[in-house]
Design a protein around this motif. Structure first.
Motif, PDB file in Angstrom:
ATOM      1  N   PHE A 132     -12.610 -12.864  11.964  1.00 47.39           N
ATOM      2  CA  PHE A 132     -13.368 -11.564  12.038  1.00 47.39           C
ATOM      3  C   PHE A 132     -14.294 -11.511  10.798  1.00 47.39           C
ATOM      4  N   GLU A 133     -15.426 -11.206  10.899  1.00 45.71           N
ATOM      5  CA  GLU A 133     -16.263 -10.992   9.760  1.00 45.71           C
ATOM      6  C   GLU A 133     -17.200  -9.766   9.869  1.00 45.71           C
ATOM      7  N   PRO A 134     -16.694  -8.718   9.252  1.00 42.98           N
ATOM      8  CA  PRO A 134     -17.530  -7.701   9.109  1.00 42.98           C
ATOM      9  C   PRO A 134     -18.781  -7.717   8.251  1.00 42.98           C
ATOM     10  N   THR A 135     -20.003  -7.164   8.634  1.00 45.39           N
ATOM     11  CA  THR A 135     -21.234  -7.185   7.926  1.00 45.39           C
ATOM     12  C   THR A 135     -21.882  -5.872   7.815  1.00 45.39           C
ATOM     13  N   ALA A 136     -22.873  -5.860   7.012  1.00 41.96           N
ATOM     14  CA  ALA A 136     -23.672  -4.732   6.741  1.00 41.96           C
ATOM     15  C   ALA A 136     -25.094  -5.313   6.511  1.00 41.96           C
ATOM     16  N   HIS A 137     -26.191  -4.338   6.898  1.00 44.15           N
ATOM     17  CA  HIS A 137     -27.412  -4.963   6.875  1.00 44.15           C
ATOM     18  C   HIS A 137     -28.404  -3.825   6.749  1.00 44.15           C
ATOM     19  N   LEU A 157     -24.224  -1.640  10.185  1.00 43.48           N
ATOM     20  CA  LEU A 157     -22.907  -2.246  10.288  1.00 43.48           C
ATOM     21  C   LEU A 157     -22.679  -3.294  11.663  1.00 43.48           C
ATOM     22  N   GLY A 158     -21.929  -4.189  11.372  1.00 42.44           N
ATOM     23  CA  GLY A 158     -21.779  -5.300  12.517  1.00 42.44           C
ATOM     24  C   GLY A 158     -20.401  -5.835  12.482  1.00 42.44           C
ATOM     25  N   LEU A 159     -20.127  -6.685  13.368  1.00 47.46           N
ATOM     26  CA  LEU A 159     -18.662  -7.578  13.545  1.00 47.46           C
ATOM     27  C   LEU A 159     -19.063  -8.796  13.971  1.00 47.46           C
ATOM     28  N   ASN A 160     -18.750  -9.970  13.333  1.00 51.36           N
ATOM     29  CA  ASN A 160     -18.806 -11.122  13.986  1.00 51.36           C
ATOM     30  C   ASN A 160     -17.490 -11.601  14.526  1.00 51.36           C
ATOM     31  N   ILE A 161     -16.989 -12.360  15.563  1.00 51.44           N
ATOM     32  CA  ILE A 161     -16.072 -12.922  15.836  1.00 51.44           C
ATOM     33  C   ILE A 161     -16.258 -14.421  16.178  1.00 51.44           C
ATOM     34  N   TRP A 162     -15.857 -15.313  15.065  1.00 52.50           N
ATOM     35  CA  TRP A 162     -16.126 -16.663  15.291  1.00 52.50           C
ATOM     36  C   TRP A 162     -15.279 -17.335  16.054  1.00 52.50           C
ATOM     37  N   LEU A 163     -15.442 -17.953  17.258  1.00 49.07           N
ATOM     38  CA  LEU A 163     -14.827 -18.961  18.099  1.00 49.07           C
ATOM     39  C   LEU A 163     -14.431 -20.248  17.589  1.00 49.07           C
ATOM     40  N   SER A 164     -15.348 -20.830  16.734  1.00 53.06           N
ATOM     41  CA  SER A 164     -15.518 -21.909  16.385  1.00 53.06           C
ATOM     42  C   SER A 164     -16.234 -21.969  15.038  1.00 53.06           C
ATOM     43  N   GLU A 165     -16.479 -23.029  14.368  1.00 49.67           N
ATOM     44  CA  GLU A 165     -17.254 -23.396  12.993  1.00 49.67           C
ATOM     45  C   GLU A 165     -18.648 -22.745  13.260  1.00 49.67           C
ATOM     46  N   GLY A 170     -21.227 -11.544  18.388  1.00 47.37           N
ATOM     47  CA  GLY A 170     -21.504 -10.873  17.332  1.00 47.37           C
ATOM     48  C   GLY A 170     -21.971  -9.464  18.049  1.00 47.37           C
ATOM     49  N   LEU A 171     -21.574  -8.295  17.138  1.00 44.40           N
ATOM     50  CA  LEU A 171     -21.667  -6.903  17.638  1.00 44.40           C
ATOM     51  C   LEU A 171     -22.451  -6.235  16.397  1.00 44.40           C
ATOM     52  N   ARG A 172     -23.330  -5.350  16.673  1.00 48.38           N
ATOM     53  CA  ARG A 172     -23.784  -4.569  15.567  1.00 48.38           C
ATOM     54  C   ARG A 172     -24.610  -3.245  16.178  1.00 48.38           C
ATOM     55  N   SER A 173     -24.701  -2.192  15.273  1.00 49.63           N
ATOM     56  CA  SER A 173     -25.147  -0.888  15.578  1.00 49.63           C
ATOM     57  C   SER A 173     -26.254  -0.910  14.456  1.00 49.63           C
ATOM     58  N   THR A 174     -27.624  -0.417  14.744  1.00 44.45           N
ATOM     59  CA  THR A 174     -28.502  -0.337  13.481  1.00 44.45           C
ATOM     60  C   THR A 174     -29.199   1.115  13.766  1.00 44.45           C
ATOM     61  N   TYR A 175     -29.210   1.776  12.713  1.00 48.95           N
ATOM     62  CA  TYR A 175     -29.709   3.138  12.832  1.00 48.95           C
ATOM     63  C   TYR A 175     -31.363   3.134  12.177  1.00 48.95           C
ATOM     64  N   LYS A 176     -32.162   3.370  13.174  1.00 48.01           N
ATOM     65  CA  LYS A 176     -33.702   3.061  12.804  1.00 48.01           C
ATOM     66  C   LYS A 176     -34.246   4.331  12.533  1.00 48.01           C
ATOM     67  N   TYR A 177     -34.691   4.569  11.396  1.00 46.09           N
ATOM     68  CA  TYR A 177     -35.292   6.106  10.983  1.00 46.09           C
ATOM     69  C   TYR A 177     -36.779   5.897  11.056  1.00 46.09           C
ATOM     70  N   SER A 178     -37.207   6.995  11.668  1.00 49.37           N
ATOM     71  CA  SER A 178     -38.785   7.000  12.070  1.00 49.37           C
ATOM     72  C   SER A 178     -39.340   8.023  11.288  1.00 49.37           C
ATOM     73  N   PHE A 179     -40.411   7.846  10.593  1.00 49.33           N
ATOM     74  CA  PHE A 179     -41.161   8.596   9.825  1.00 49.33           C
ATOM     75  C   PHE A 179     -42.137   9.799  10.405  1.00 49.33           C
ATOM     76  N   GLU A 180     -42.214   9.237  11.800  1.00 44.74           N
ATOM     77  CA  GLU A 180     -43.053  10.369  12.417  1.00 44.74           C
ATOM     78  C   GLU A 180     -42.374  11.611  12.619  1.00 44.74           C
ATOM     79  N   ASP A 181     -43.170  12.740  12.219  1.00 45.31           N
ATOM     80  CA  ASP A 181     -42.668  13.960  12.357  1.00 45.31           C
ATOM     81  C   ASP A 181     -42.335  14.616  13.879  1.00 45.31           C
ATOM     82  N   ASP A 182     -43.191  14.020  14.837  1.00 43.13           N
ATOM     83  CA  ASP A 182     -43.048  14.236  16.175  1.00 43.13           C
ATOM     84  C   ASP A 182     -42.274  13.327  16.936  1.00 43.13           C
TER      85      ASP A 182
END
Length: 461
Positions: A132-137, A157-165, A170-182
């Motif tokens: 189990f490998e937690p990640t940040a990006h 953030l994400g989480l990798n679950i390695w089945l072998s070498e 892989g699971l991850r969620s990404t927050y995408k901030y938009s600079f558009e006012d509308d």
């Protein structure tokens, strides 16, 4: 726009970045899987807490395409960091508006194609329980939504679950901030990914079970205790570290012998059969001048290295070596680089002569009677061919400052040019003008002004 979206998608199918971390053994990773959009609910929320309060309510807010919808490739760059690109597509079917009067979100039904490309820097927090490998990006990207497009700043953030070498989930969620006012142009939103990762790129050329990057001898089969290298001469020093891999030696000498026992390995000893100091690469120095006898042209007499071990000559015996003596055949002083010093009496004569240099009024041309003075000055300068002199011009205060400055410079230059034309080397002379800035006398009397209009000849030390 429709054709552009297809083109962008086709490009993204060959490039991407995975949130899964790699390592230096297998630095590349390829990932494919599905992604889900949250419909912009996070930007519809009224507070940070509200943005994530219904994070797992997938049925209500998420849009998912039931097929492979993202591809990525990444490269491990060291210190648990990897970098690359992700290409994804989706179809947004739910667009979330802010909470209504009843406190509930308003979910509109839409049909907008979604294409995204994102550059990501991913950091592996570490592997727990071997799998189990937690990640940040963090990173940024560009998103196409319907007919609109905009850039975003990303993090998650994400989480990798390695089945072998080399294979993992892989699971991850990404927050995408938009600079558009509308928000209708491009809402801030979240994108979730689930996929399978394949790590690759590791190489073991000689097949000894040690990756080339860790194998001291990647082209030759070896043992782990020698980091994949052989030890040909059986001296306990692997060939890769053995300076004499075919001759038995000691670790003290990197596997090489020392025939003369002077503490210098034969391969580094310029005189391997004769003892000598280390600073001379094992060769003797009879006269102790720091130059090995084999390189010393005067091995029994001390001398500098620059003269190949022989003393510097001094023909005139003035304690200034001929190489530094500007007058090697005439005794002089050390202070004057081996040349005779100009006495104070001579300098006084130069000063007296200089006082009588006269010019036409307001000009830099000499009065006729001045040429005799200039000839006398020239004669003195020729007697001291290595001395350098400064010719300095001065004026009284009559006239404008700028005119006086130029006149003083021109007069000093006139004297210098005369001396050069009459045999004085130009490199021995320099001229300067000071205008009316350095008076010797008052400028309120005729005599004082005459004293201030002058040329001075000074020795440059």
């Amino acid at each position: 726009m429709k054709h552009l979206n297809k083109l962008v998608l086709a490009i993204f199918m060959f490039a991407g970045l995975s949130s899964q971390a790699q390592d230096s053994d297998n630095p590349w990773a390829f990932t494919f899987g599905v992604n889900a959009l949250d419909g912009g609910r996070v930007s519809a929320a009224g507070s940070i807490e509200d943005q994530f309060s219904q994070y797992f309510d997938a049925k209500e807010y998420w849009s998912v395409v039931p097929s492979v919808s993202y591809l990525s490739v990444s490269r491990y760059v060291g210190d648990n960091f990897s970098f690359g690109l992700t290409g994804s597509f989706n179809r947004m079917e739910k667009f979330v508006q802010p909470r209504g009067e009843d406190g509930k979100y308003v979910v509109e039904t839409v049909d907008l194609m979604y294409y995204g490309v994102d550059a990501v820097v991913n950091y592996s927090i570490g592997t727990f329980f071997k799998a189990f490998e937690p990640t940040a990006h963090v990173g940024g990207g560009y998103t196409f939504l319907g007919d609109n497009s905009a850039g975003t700043v990303n993090g998650g953030l994400g989480l990798n679950i390695w089945l072998s070498e080399t294979i993992g989930l892989g699971l991850r969620s990404t927050y995408k901030y938009s600079f558009e006012d509308d928000r209708s142009v491009m809402p801030t939103h979240m994108q979730h990914f689930a996929g399978v990762t394949f790590k690759f790129g590791g190489k073991d050329t000689d097949g000894d079970g040690i990756y080339d990057k860790d194998d001291a001898c990647p082209e030759v089969f070896g043992l782990k205790q020698y980091n994949g290298c052989p030890d040909t001469d059986l001296d306990g020093i692997i060939d890769g570290s053995d300076a004499c891999p075919d001759i038995f030696g000691l670790a003290e000498f990197q596997g090489c012998p020392d025939t003369d026992g002077d503490g210098i390995a034969d391969k580094d000893d310029s005189c391997p059969e004769v003892k000598g100091p280390k600073e001379l690469n094992g060769c003797p120095d009879t006269d102790g001048d720091g130059i090995a006898d084999k390189d010393d042209k005067c091995p029994d007499v001390k001398g500098p290295k620059e003269n190949q071990g022989c003393p510097w000559p001094d023909r005139d015996g003035d304690k200034v070596f001929d190489k530094d003596d500007r007058c090697p055949d005439v005794a002089g002083t050390v202070a004057n680089n081996g040349c005779p010093e100009i006495s104070e009496a001579i300098l006084s004569s130069l000063r007296d002569y200089a006082k009588t240099i006269l010019f036409e009024s307001g000009k830099a041309t000499f009065q006729q009677r001045t040429f005799t003075v200039l000839q006398n000055i020239t004669g003195i300068l020729k007697e001291y061919p290595n001395a350098r002199f400064s010719i300095e011009g001065h004026t009284d205060s009559d006239g404008k400052d700028a005119s006086n400055q130029k006149l003083s410079e021109d007069r000093a230059a006139a004297v210098k040019n005369y001396l050069i034309e009459n045999g004085i080397n130009a490199s021995r002379l320099e001229s300067k003008g000071f205008g009316e800035s350095m008076p010797l006398d008052t400028n309120k009397t005729k005599m004082g002004k005459a004293n201030n209009r002058r040329v001075e000849v000074k020795l440059i030390k």
